[in-house]
Design a protein around this motif. Sequence first.
Motif, PDB file in Angstrom:
ATOM      1  N   CYS A   2       0.863  -1.180   0.000  1.00  0.00           N
ATOM      2  CA  CYS A   2       0.000   0.000   0.000  1.00  0.00           C
ATOM      3  C   CYS A   2       0.900   1.231   0.000  1.00  0.00           C
ATOM      4  O   CYS A   2       1.692   1.408   0.923  1.00  0.00           O
ATOM      5  CB  CYS A   2      -0.885  -0.002   1.238  1.00  0.00           C
ATOM      6  SG  CYS A   2      -1.827  -1.516   1.437  1.00  0.00           S
TER       7      CYS A   2
ATOM      8  N   ILE B  94      -5.955   3.951   2.280  1.00  0.00           N
ATOM      9  CA  ILE B  94      -5.133   2.767   2.545  1.00  0.00           C
ATOM     10  C   ILE B  94      -5.824   1.878   3.583  1.00  0.00           C
ATOM     11  O   ILE B  94      -5.901   0.661   3.435  1.00  0.00           O
ATOM     12  CB  ILE B  94      -3.729   3.185   3.035  1.00  0.00           C
ATOM     13  CG1 ILE B  94      -2.976   4.010   1.981  1.00  0.00           C
ATOM     14  CG2 ILE B  94      -2.917   1.975   3.481  1.00  0.00           C
ATOM     15  CD1 ILE B  94      -2.638   3.308   0.705  1.00  0.00           C
ATOM     16  N   GLU B  95      -6.352   2.505   4.611  1.00  0.00           N
ATOM     17  CA  GLU B  95      -7.023   1.757   5.680  1.00  0.00           C
ATOM     18  C   GLU B  95      -8.249   1.009   5.163  1.00  0.00           C
ATOM     19  O   GLU B  95      -8.543  -0.091   5.628  1.00  0.00           O
ATOM     20  CB  GLU B  95      -7.419   2.713   6.814  1.00  0.00           C
ATOM     21  CG  GLU B  95      -7.956   2.043   8.034  1.00  0.00           C
ATOM     22  CD  GLU B  95      -6.978   1.085   8.704  1.00  0.00           C
ATOM     23  OE1 GLU B  95      -7.448   0.096   9.294  1.00  0.00           O
ATOM     24  OE2 GLU B  95      -5.757   1.294   8.635  1.00  0.00           O
TER      25      GLU B  95
ATOM     26  N   THR C  96      -3.746  10.337  -3.633  1.00  0.00           N
ATOM     27  CA  THR C  96      -4.544   9.120  -3.527  1.00  0.00           C
ATOM     28  C   THR C  96      -3.671   7.949  -3.081  1.00  0.00           C
ATOM     29  O   THR C  96      -2.449   8.017  -3.148  1.00  0.00           O
ATOM     30  CB  THR C  96      -5.269   8.826  -4.863  1.00  0.00           C
ATOM     31  OG1 THR C  96      -6.259   7.840  -4.649  1.00  0.00           O
ATOM     32  CG2 THR C  96      -4.312   8.355  -5.930  1.00  0.00           C
ATOM     33  N   GLY C  97      -4.311   6.889  -2.624  1.00  0.00           N
ATOM     34  CA  GLY C  97      -3.593   5.693  -2.196  1.00  0.00           C
ATOM     35  C   GLY C  97      -3.517   4.679  -3.320  1.00  0.00           C
ATOM     36  O   GLY C  97      -4.448   4.568  -4.134  1.00  0.00           O
ATOM     37  N   TYR C  98      -2.427   3.959  -3.405  1.00  0.00           N
ATOM     38  CA  TYR C  98      -2.211   2.947  -4.446  1.00  0.00           C
ATOM     39  C   TYR C  98      -1.976   1.599  -3.786  1.00  0.00           C
ATOM     40  O   TYR C  98      -1.158   1.488  -2.867  1.00  0.00           O
ATOM     41  CB  TYR C  98      -1.012   3.326  -5.320  1.00  0.00           C
ATOM     42  CG  TYR C  98      -1.243   4.603  -6.093  1.00  0.00           C
ATOM     43  CD1 TYR C  98      -1.775   4.565  -7.372  1.00  0.00           C
ATOM     44  CD2 TYR C  98      -0.964   5.842  -5.524  1.00  0.00           C
ATOM     45  CE1 TYR C  98      -2.006   5.739  -8.076  1.00  0.00           C
ATOM     46  CE2 TYR C  98      -1.191   7.017  -6.215  1.00  0.00           C
ATOM     47  CZ  TYR C  98      -1.713   6.959  -7.492  1.00  0.00           C
ATOM     48  OH  TYR C  98      -1.966   8.118  -8.183  1.00  0.00           O
ATOM     49  N   ILE C  99      -2.678   0.582  -4.261  1.00  0.00           N
ATOM     50  CA  ILE C  99      -2.632  -0.751  -3.666  1.00  0.00           C
ATOM     51  C   ILE C  99      -2.176  -1.746  -4.727  1.00  0.00           C
ATOM     52  O   ILE C  99      -2.743  -1.786  -5.825  1.00  0.00           O
ATOM     53  CB  ILE C  99      -4.038  -1.183  -3.165  1.00  0.00           C
ATOM     54  CG1 ILE C  99      -4.726  -0.062  -2.387  1.00  0.00           C
ATOM     55  CG2 ILE C  99      -3.948  -2.470  -2.370  1.00  0.00           C
ATOM     56  CD1 ILE C  99      -3.996   0.427  -1.179  1.00  0.00           C
TER      57      ILE C  99
ATOM     58  N   SER D  91       1.514   5.297   0.027  1.00  0.00           N
ATOM     59  CA  SER D  91       0.923   6.556   0.459  1.00  0.00           C
ATOM     60  C   SER D  91       1.957   7.665   0.305  1.00  0.00           C
ATOM     61  O   SER D  91       3.034   7.589   0.893  1.00  0.00           O
ATOM     62  CB  SER D  91       0.491   6.423   1.920  1.00  0.00           C
ATOM     63  OG  SER D  91       0.046   7.639   2.421  1.00  0.00           O
TER      64      SER D  91
ATOM     65  N   SER E 107      -4.106  10.282   1.978  1.00  0.00           N
ATOM     66  CA  SER E 107      -4.417   8.952   1.439  1.00  0.00           C
ATOM     67  C   SER E 107      -4.512   7.875   2.520  1.00  0.00           C
ATOM     68  O   SER E 107      -4.875   6.738   2.224  1.00  0.00           O
ATOM     69  CB  SER E 107      -3.383   8.549   0.385  1.00  0.00           C
ATOM     70  OG  SER E 107      -2.115   8.422   0.966  1.00  0.00           O
ATOM     71  N   GLN E 108      -4.218   8.194   3.777  1.00  0.00           N
ATOM     72  CA  GLN E 108      -4.258   7.184   4.841  1.00  0.00           C
ATOM     73  C   GLN E 108      -5.629   6.523   5.016  1.00  0.00           C
ATOM     74  O   GLN E 108      -5.697   5.306   5.149  1.00  0.00           O
ATOM     75  CB  GLN E 108      -3.771   7.768   6.164  1.00  0.00           C
ATOM     76  CG  GLN E 108      -2.262   7.781   6.309  1.00  0.00           C
ATOM     77  CD  GLN E 108      -1.587   6.466   5.986  1.00  0.00           C
ATOM     78  OE1 GLN E 108      -0.727   6.401   5.130  1.00  0.00           O
ATOM     79  NE2 GLN E 108      -1.970   5.400   6.641  1.00  0.00           N
TER      80      GLN E 108
ATOM     81  N   SER F 189       5.101   4.609   3.347  1.00  0.00           N
ATOM     82  CA  SER F 189       4.872   6.050   3.387  1.00  0.00           C
ATOM     83  C   SER F 189       6.081   6.737   2.777  1.00  0.00           C
ATOM     84  O   SER F 189       7.218   6.497   3.211  1.00  0.00           O
ATOM     85  CB  SER F 189       4.673   6.534   4.823  1.00  0.00           C
ATOM     86  OG  SER F 189       3.455   6.056   5.332  1.00  0.00           O
TER      87      SER F 189
ATOM     88  N   GLU G  49       2.833  -1.251   4.325  1.00  0.00           N
ATOM     89  CA  GLU G  49       2.375   0.105   4.029  1.00  0.00           C
ATOM     90  C   GLU G  49       3.626   0.943   3.868  1.00  0.00           C
ATOM     91  O   GLU G  49       4.433   1.042   4.791  1.00  0.00           O
ATOM     92  CB  GLU G  49       1.537   0.666   5.173  1.00  0.00           C
ATOM     93  CG  GLU G  49       0.126   0.184   5.198  1.00  0.00           C
ATOM     94  CD  GLU G  49      -0.673   0.896   6.281  1.00  0.00           C
ATOM     95  OE1 GLU G  49      -0.547   2.130   6.438  1.00  0.00           O
ATOM     96  OE2 GLU G  49      -1.418   0.199   6.981  1.00  0.00           O
TER      97      GLU G  49
END
Length: 197
Positions: free
Chosen positions: A67, A78-79, A158-161, A69, A74-75, A101, A99
């Motif tokens: 994940c 991610i959550e 934004t968050g990327y997974i 961030s 974006s946290q 960061s 994760e």
Amino acid sequence: MNRGYFADISELKKHGGKMAMANKTVVPSMVAKKFPSLEVERSDGSRLKIPIVYASGSEYPKASLLCLSFRASSQPMIESWCAPFLSAFNASKDIRLHEVSFVDSWLLSLSPIKRMLLRVMRKSSTGEGNQALKREIVYFFGDHYYFRKELQILNLLTGYIFLLDRFGKIRWQGFGLATKEEVSSLLSCTYQLLEEK
């Protein structure tokens, strides 16, 4: 790749951080792109190279969820992915959850400040009880332009997974806040990777 903060904000307002819908199925291994190697730091100051990939005779995960961030905004995104993933696979020893960061501030990347920041973060990055699957929060300090360019990451808000197989190939990916359908596809794709030979 060099977009401004206001372009990212505008895009975030337009679609809420959802760059695209997440994959519904696993990307076949033959066409899957390899995740770029990245050296990150744990809160105790030790270094870790991700992704952790298969090597003969070593312990390796069959699947890894990474994940990414780039900003604090974006946290929550991610959550929304991590919580159901941890809940579904908390007893699995064949999966890793990292994760990452990204800290690109030159001031925070200076050695004494970085050590102090990692010491403060040490308390917040401990694992969840005695589960087999632990959430490991790691940090990357410095410029990440070429890393982002390789993964075609444009919006830093934004968050990327990324779901990786044991060879470090990207077999599934998602963005922004998770929907129920996307979480369902993430979990089923992870089960598929665990069953691959």
